[in-house]
Design a protein around this motif. Sequence first.
Motif, PDB file in Angstrom:
ATOM      1  N   GLY A  13       0.900  -1.184   0.096  1.00 21.84           N
ATOM      2  CA  GLY A  13       0.154  -0.207   0.045  1.00 21.84           C
ATOM      3  C   GLY A  13       0.617   1.151   0.012  1.00 21.84           C
ATOM      4  O   GLY A  13       0.540   2.159  -0.735  1.00 21.84           O
ATOM      5  N   ILE A  62     -10.364   8.010   1.930  1.00 22.41           N
ATOM      6  CA  ILE A  62      -9.874   6.665   2.216  1.00 22.41           C
ATOM      7  C   ILE A  62     -11.045   5.715   2.434  1.00 22.41           C
ATOM      8  O   ILE A  62     -10.760   4.642   1.927  1.00 22.41           O
ATOM      9  N   PHE A  65     -12.182   4.232  -1.207  1.00 21.98           N
ATOM     10  CA  PHE A  65     -11.389   3.454  -1.793  1.00 21.98           C
ATOM     11  C   PHE A  65     -11.142   2.150  -1.000  1.00 21.98           C
ATOM     12  O   PHE A  65     -11.040   1.005  -1.504  1.00 21.98           O
ATOM     13  N   SER A  66     -11.182   2.150   0.443  1.00 21.99           N
ATOM     14  CA  SER A  66     -11.031   0.978   1.326  1.00 21.99           C
ATOM     15  C   SER A  66     -12.263   0.045   1.001  1.00 21.99           C
ATOM     16  O   SER A  66     -12.025  -1.110   1.024  1.00 21.99           O
ATOM     17  N   PHE A  69     -11.370  -1.731  -2.347  1.00 23.38           N
ATOM     18  CA  PHE A  69     -10.136  -2.605  -2.206  1.00 23.38           C
ATOM     19  C   PHE A  69     -10.460  -3.891  -1.220  1.00 23.38           C
ATOM     20  O   PHE A  69     -10.309  -5.057  -1.513  1.00 23.38           O
ATOM     21  N   ALA A 139     -10.306   4.149  -6.519  1.00 22.48           N
ATOM     22  CA  ALA A 139     -10.199   2.568  -6.337  1.00 22.48           C
ATOM     23  C   ALA A 139     -10.066   1.998  -7.831  1.00 22.48           C
ATOM     24  O   ALA A 139      -9.523   0.999  -8.103  1.00 22.48           O
ATOM     25  N   SER A 171      -7.383  -4.851   3.693  1.00 26.91           N
ATOM     26  CA  SER A 171      -7.591  -3.925   4.951  1.00 26.91           C
ATOM     27  C   SER A 171      -6.470  -3.129   5.086  1.00 26.91           C
ATOM     28  O   SER A 171      -6.179  -1.906   5.322  1.00 26.91           O
ATOM     29  N   TYR A 173      -3.491  -3.348   3.189  1.00 29.69           N
ATOM     30  CA  TYR A 173      -3.110  -2.720   1.956  1.00 29.69           C
ATOM     31  C   TYR A 173      -3.776  -1.253   1.919  1.00 29.69           C
ATOM     32  O   TYR A 173      -3.183  -0.135   1.800  1.00 29.69           O
ATOM     33  N   SER A 174      -5.122  -1.164   2.296  1.00 24.71           N
ATOM     34  CA  SER A 174      -5.764   0.148   2.025  1.00 24.71           C
ATOM     35  C   SER A 174      -5.067   0.963   3.365  1.00 24.71           C
ATOM     36  O   SER A 174      -5.058   2.522   3.028  1.00 24.71           O
ATOM     37  N   GLY A 178      -3.744   4.645   2.720  1.00 24.35           N
ATOM     38  CA  GLY A 178      -4.356   5.588   3.233  1.00 24.35           C
ATOM     39  C   GLY A 178      -3.586   6.445   4.404  1.00 24.35           C
ATOM     40  O   GLY A 178      -3.775   7.738   4.521  1.00 24.35           O
TER      41      GLY A 178
END
Length: 230
Positions: A13, A62, A65-66, A69, A139, A171, A173-174, A178
């Motif tokens: 990430g 954030i 896009f979370s 993902f 995303a 999670s 990765y986000s 983030g």
Amino acid sequence: MNNTGLFVSFGAGALSFVSPCILPLIPAYISYISGVSIKELASKDKAPAFKRRIVISSLFFIAGFSVIFIGMGATATTFGKLISSHIIVLRRIAGVVIVIFGLHIAGWLRLSFLYSERKFHTRVNPSLFGSFIMGFTFAFGWTPCVGPILASILTYAATQETVTKGIQLLSVYSLGLGVPFFLTGIATGSFLKLFKKIRNYLHLIEIISGIFLIIIGGMLIFRGSLSFIF
């Protein structure tokens, strides 16, 4: 999955954030979702109302896009479970795919289909809902730089035994993507100064990112897991 997989996901990430396709655009994203000009963002004397708007807008971006993902991670793991009886073979195939992505990012192998950028254009007012929707579009609009890194983590997620583990991977990765985005939002002036110093090293960042993926892919090919790192 052990903590190593989570560490790798967080690192992926962070590498996505510093990729040459994303890093230069971060101030523009923050300006758009918050309704604060880049000049005002760079000011050290931002009004408290501006600071609150930037912080809250960044958090909603954030979150946007979370959601995407994490949903991708759950889907990838669900697919992997369908062929779980061949998990070792799947992991080795995943390793090969990740190595190929790594070679592409490092510039040692060019895959033309990874150069097609998908964008979802939307016009929204700078509001919390608008920031969340912008996170969605971010995303989905993978750039050639971020796509291989994210795809590598999704490929690894497909090798996990449970959907929960796939969700955990994406999670984290986000979170890796983030956290620096959020920090940039509250210190854009410092970010702009730092970017001037590191922009000459963006190609080096690409090479480091590629090597990172090649190592991860190699681990999956030859060991079938990442558990032996530590």
